[in-house]
Design an enzyme around this catalytic site. Sequence first.
Site, PDB file in Angstrom:
ATOM      1  N   GLY A  89      14.810  15.231  23.030  1.00 15.34           N
ATOM      2  CA  GLY A  89      15.913  16.202  23.129  1.00 15.34           C
ATOM      3  C   GLY A  89      16.953  15.940  22.056  1.00 15.34           C
TER       4      GLY A  89
ATOM      5  N   GLY B 105      19.526  18.693  20.904  1.00 14.81           N
ATOM      6  CA  GLY B 105      20.414  19.311  21.883  1.00 14.81           C
ATOM      7  C   GLY B 105      21.847  18.792  21.797  1.00 14.81           C
TER       8      GLY B 105
ATOM      9  N   VAL C 143      23.581  16.721  23.736  1.00 17.86           N
ATOM     10  CA  VAL C 143      23.768  15.274  23.919  1.00 17.86           C
ATOM     11  C   VAL C 143      23.083  14.497  22.792  1.00 17.86           C
ATOM     12  CG1 VAL C 143      23.503  13.342  25.515  1.00 17.86           C
ATOM     13  CG2 VAL C 143      23.919  15.641  26.427  1.00 17.86           C
TER      14      VAL C 143
ATOM     15  N   TYR D 117      16.036  22.197  39.621  1.00 13.73           N
ATOM     16  CA  TYR D 117      16.484  21.207  38.619  1.00 13.73           C
ATOM     17  C   TYR D 117      16.852  19.896  39.296  1.00 13.73           C
ATOM     18  CZ  TYR D 117      19.830  19.504  34.977  1.00 13.73           C
ATOM     19  OH  TYR D 117      20.531  18.781  34.038  1.00 13.73           O
TER      20      TYR D 117
ATOM     21  N   VAL E 126      28.788  18.380  30.554  1.00 14.28           N
ATOM     22  CA  VAL E 126      29.001  17.929  29.173  1.00 14.28           C
ATOM     23  C   VAL E 126      29.385  19.130  28.307  1.00 14.28           C
ATOM     24  CG1 VAL E 126      27.970  16.589  27.287  1.00 14.28           C
ATOM     25  CG2 VAL E 126      27.036  16.369  29.607  1.00 14.28           C
TER      26      VAL E 126
ATOM     27  N   ARG F 157      35.378  20.921  38.432  1.00 12.67           N
ATOM     28  CA  ARG F 157      34.336  20.161  37.741  1.00 12.67           C
ATOM     29  C   ARG F 157      34.978  19.015  36.958  1.00 12.67           C
ATOM     30  NH1 ARG F 157      31.833  22.982  40.607  1.00 12.67           N
ATOM     31  NH2 ARG F 157      30.109  24.399  40.155  1.00 12.67           N
TER      32      ARG F 157
ATOM     33  N   ASP G 214      30.149  31.333  42.570  1.00 13.21           N
ATOM     34  CA  ASP G 214      30.990  30.170  42.245  1.00 13.21           C
ATOM     35  C   ASP G 214      30.149  28.899  42.144  1.00 13.21           C
ATOM     36  OD1 ASP G 214      33.578  31.001  41.922  1.00 13.21           O
ATOM     37  OD2 ASP G 214      34.135  30.749  44.037  1.00 13.21           O
TER      38      ASP G 214
HETATM   39  P1  NAP Z   1      20.290  21.135  25.387  1.00 14.21           P
HETATM   40  O1  NAP Z   1      21.403  21.204  24.417  1.00 14.21           O
HETATM   41  O2  NAP Z   1      19.800  22.386  26.018  1.00 14.21           O
HETATM   42  O3  NAP Z   1      19.061  20.408  24.670  1.00 14.21           O
HETATM   43  C1  NAP Z   1      17.843  20.270  25.321  1.00 14.21           C
HETATM   44  C2  NAP Z   1      16.942  19.451  24.452  1.00 14.21           C
HETATM   45  O4  NAP Z   1      15.684  19.302  25.126  1.00 14.21           O
HETATM   46  C3  NAP Z   1      16.662  20.083  23.085  1.00 14.21           C
HETATM   47  O5  NAP Z   1      16.631  19.065  22.110  1.00 14.21           O
HETATM   48  C4  NAP Z   1      15.277  20.680  23.275  1.00 14.21           C
HETATM   49  O6  NAP Z   1      14.519  20.699  22.083  1.00 14.21           O
HETATM   50  C5  NAP Z   1      14.655  19.664  24.221  1.00 14.21           C
HETATM   51  N1  NAP Z   1      13.544  20.247  24.962  1.00 14.21           N
HETATM   52  C6  NAP Z   1      13.572  21.297  25.818  1.00 14.21           C
HETATM   53  N2  NAP Z   1      12.332  21.571  26.257  1.00 14.21           N
HETATM   54  C7  NAP Z   1      11.504  20.684  25.646  1.00 14.21           C
HETATM   55  C8  NAP Z   1      10.111  20.466  25.682  1.00 14.21           C
HETATM   56  N3  NAP Z   1       9.304  21.222  26.447  1.00 14.21           N
HETATM   57  N4  NAP Z   1       9.596  19.462  24.933  1.00 14.21           N
HETATM   58  C9  NAP Z   1      10.400  18.689  24.161  1.00 14.21           C
HETATM   59  N5  NAP Z   1      11.723  18.842  24.091  1.00 14.21           N
HETATM   60  C10 NAP Z   1      12.273  19.836  24.828  1.00 14.21           C
HETATM   61  O7  NAP Z   1      20.608  20.139  26.571  1.00 14.21           O
HETATM   62  P2  NAP Z   1      21.696  18.988  26.687  1.00 14.21           P
HETATM   63  O8  NAP Z   1      22.894  19.574  27.296  1.00 14.21           O
HETATM   64  O9  NAP Z   1      21.783  18.236  25.415  1.00 14.21           O
HETATM   65  O10 NAP Z   1      21.009  18.080  27.803  1.00 14.21           O
HETATM   66  C11 NAP Z   1      20.503  16.787  27.517  1.00 14.21           C
HETATM   67  C12 NAP Z   1      20.271  16.078  28.833  1.00 14.21           C
HETATM   68  O11 NAP Z   1      21.510  15.969  29.525  1.00 14.21           O
HETATM   69  C13 NAP Z   1      19.311  16.806  29.766  1.00 14.21           C
HETATM   70  O12 NAP Z   1      18.435  15.889  30.364  1.00 14.21           O
HETATM   71  C14 NAP Z   1      20.236  17.442  30.790  1.00 14.21           C
HETATM   72  O13 NAP Z   1      19.583  17.613  32.026  1.00 14.21           O
HETATM   73  C15 NAP Z   1      21.347  16.436  30.854  1.00 14.21           C
HETATM   74  N6  NAP Z   1      22.650  16.946  31.314  1.00 14.21           N
HETATM   75  C16 NAP Z   1      23.278  17.941  30.630  1.00 14.21           C
HETATM   76  C17 NAP Z   1      24.510  18.388  31.097  1.00 14.21           C
HETATM   77  C18 NAP Z   1      25.297  19.482  30.393  1.00 14.21           C
HETATM   78  O14 NAP Z   1      26.360  19.880  30.892  1.00 14.21           O
HETATM   79  N7  NAP Z   1      24.852  19.986  29.265  1.00 14.21           N
HETATM   80  C19 NAP Z   1      25.094  17.816  32.243  1.00 14.21           C
HETATM   81  C20 NAP Z   1      24.424  16.785  32.900  1.00 14.21           C
HETATM   82  C21 NAP Z   1      23.199  16.358  32.410  1.00 14.21           C
HETATM   83  P3  NAP Z   1      14.517  21.992  21.085  1.00 14.21           P
HETATM   84  O15 NAP Z   1      15.938  22.322  20.804  1.00 14.21           O
HETATM   85  O16 NAP Z   1      13.788  21.499  19.903  1.00 14.21           O
HETATM   86  O17 NAP Z   1      13.821  23.077  21.844  1.00 14.21           O
HETATM   87  P1  GDP Z   2      27.392  23.767  37.354  1.00 13.43           P
HETATM   88  O1  GDP Z   2      28.453  22.717  37.241  1.00 13.43           O
HETATM   89  O2  GDP Z   2      26.028  23.169  37.400  1.00 13.43           O
HETATM   90  O3  GDP Z   2      27.662  24.710  38.470  1.00 13.43           O
HETATM   91  O4  GDP Z   2      27.344  24.571  36.008  1.00 13.43           O
HETATM   92  P2  GDP Z   2      28.227  25.479  35.076  1.00 13.43           P
HETATM   93  O5  GDP Z   2      28.640  24.725  33.880  1.00 13.43           O
HETATM   94  O6  GDP Z   2      27.363  26.669  34.863  1.00 13.43           O
HETATM   95  O7  GDP Z   2      29.589  25.876  35.830  1.00 13.43           O
HETATM   96  C1  GDP Z   2      29.562  26.810  36.839  1.00 13.43           C
HETATM   97  C2  GDP Z   2      30.936  27.207  37.305  1.00 13.43           C
HETATM   98  O8  GDP Z   2      31.652  27.918  36.277  1.00 13.43           O
HETATM   99  C3  GDP Z   2      30.815  28.162  38.480  1.00 13.43           C
HETATM  100  O9  GDP Z   2      31.943  28.012  39.342  1.00 13.43           O
HETATM  101  C4  GDP Z   2      30.856  29.526  37.785  1.00 13.43           C
HETATM  102  O10 GDP Z   2      31.279  30.582  38.651  1.00 13.43           O
HETATM  103  C5  GDP Z   2      31.896  29.263  36.708  1.00 13.43           C
HETATM  104  N1  GDP Z   2      31.767  30.165  35.542  1.00 13.43           N
HETATM  105  C6  GDP Z   2      32.703  31.085  35.147  1.00 13.43           C
HETATM  106  N2  GDP Z   2      32.253  31.787  34.100  1.00 13.43           N
HETATM  107  C7  GDP Z   2      31.022  31.287  33.799  1.00 13.43           C
HETATM  108  C8  GDP Z   2      30.067  31.608  32.791  1.00 13.43           C
HETATM  109  O11 GDP Z   2      30.242  32.491  31.947  1.00 13.43           O
HETATM  110  N3  GDP Z   2      28.919  30.864  32.775  1.00 13.43           N
HETATM  111  C9  GDP Z   2      28.698  29.862  33.670  1.00 13.43           C
HETATM  112  N4  GDP Z   2      27.567  29.140  33.584  1.00 13.43           N
HETATM  113  N5  GDP Z   2      29.569  29.559  34.655  1.00 13.43           N
HETATM  114  C10 GDP Z   2      30.719  30.258  34.713  1.00 13.43           C
END
Ligand code: NAP
Ligand code: GDP
Length: 329
Positions: A13, A16, A18, A148, A178, A220, A282
């Site tokens: 990843g 992405g 992170v 998920y 994040v 959050r 929500d």
């Molecule tokens: P992201 O920006 O959507 O990036 C996802 C990454 O996973 C990309 O590098 C993508 O590669 C790769 N990927 C997706 N499907 C794949 C596959 N089939 N095979 C190989 N690689 C694949 O996500 P992120 O936010 O950086 O998330 C990174 C980690 O943090 C994840 O495990 C996620 O669950 C966790 N996390 C994220 C958040 C958040 O708020 N974003 C919060 C808590 C935990 P390509 O771009 O090359 O397709």
């Molecule tokens: P969660 O923390 O996993 O629920 O993920 P999100 O980052 O998607 O945050 C969701 C919260 O933001 C919920 O309370 C949504 O109602 C609110 N929200 C408001 N506008 C948006 C939007 O445009 N996209 C998303 N994803 N959430 C939104």
Amino acid sequence: MTDSNPAVVLVTGGSGLVGKGIEHIINTEPVGSRFGKRPNETWIFATSSEADLRDPEQTRKLFDKYKPTHVIHLAAMVGGLFKNMKYKLTFLRDNVLMNDNVLHTACERKTQKVISCLSTCVFPDKVEYPLDETKIHLGPPHSSNFGYAHAKRLVDVQNHAYKEEFGCNFTSAIPTNVFGPHDNFDLEGAHVIPALIHKCYLAKKNNTPFIVAGTGKPLRQFIYSYDLAKLFIWQLREYDDVEPVILSVGEDEEVSIKDVADAIVKAVDFKGEYAFDTTRADGQFRKPASNKKLLELMGGFEFTPFDQALAASVKWFLDNYNNARTGNV
Ligand code: NAP
Ligand code: GDP
């Protein structure tokens, strides 16, 4: 991880949010410092085009190409509330496949350590707050993202089983929401901060109302991707236990969605009409997580203030609009 033996760190990843955060920190912090690159380390940032990790053969080929000694496993199907609500089976299946392939290949190839990335979505919906590392399996997750959440929970079960049966050094990290540069800014599928940055930008550009989904009341905890990157690097080098670590700001730093929207309006300098669409979901009302274990182990950490990190993320989006992941606008 030692300072002398050669180490190859494979970040799945790597393209992405992170992964790009880790790449930035490892390349910009002073060499040899707590979060900077060490002379004995090689870092590889893998993408899905190099190996689709849902496929066992492609996963094995990736490991055989780089022969990683350490893996930070970030690759996942990722999305905000609305994408999670729509694709529950795909979130469950794709993530189960990726996690199983990465962990099993790492075990077969005798990889020294794997840190897999979970999320605070794994915690039970109904449990005593604050959430901590001992509460993952105490009840069902929130219904909005159970696909998920169960896929990610299973990693903790797998880590324990791999340790007990094969002695593997597998562990996990649990970040809260994040945000930062290189986020996914898709209007419908993204998490709240990148989705609202993009929506506010379009509202300003097109002179249309800025519409925030839901009531704005849910709370959050948000972590800046560059801060999270440092915590992953710390966990890779300095933490050797199967139990997860929550990587988060303090539980007293919850922010409401309305506060997030207000901060985005300010950072984008949007002066038009702004409203909440209360017909939309929500999601979970709150999920406050404790960072006590992290801070005790690390001996403290200075997080970037939320407004400063948000302003940097908005600036990155505006500067990189043509190349950012904006989805179909
Ligand atoms: P992201 O920006 O959507 O990036 C996802 C990454 O996973 C990309 O590098 C993508 O590669 C790769 N990927 C997706 N499907 C794949 C596959 N089939 N095979 C190989 N690689 C694949 O996500 P992120 O936010 O950086 O998330 C990174 C980690 O943090 C994840 O495990 C996620 O669950 C966790 N996390 C994220 C958040 C958040 O708020 N974003 C919060 C808590 C935990 P390509 O771009 O090359 O397709
Ligand atoms: P969660 O923390 O996993 O629920 O993920 P999100 O980052 O998607 O945050 C969701 C919260 O933001 C919920 O309370 C949504 O109602 C609110 N929200 C408001 N506008 C948006 C939007 O445009 N996209 C998303 N994803 N959430 C939104």
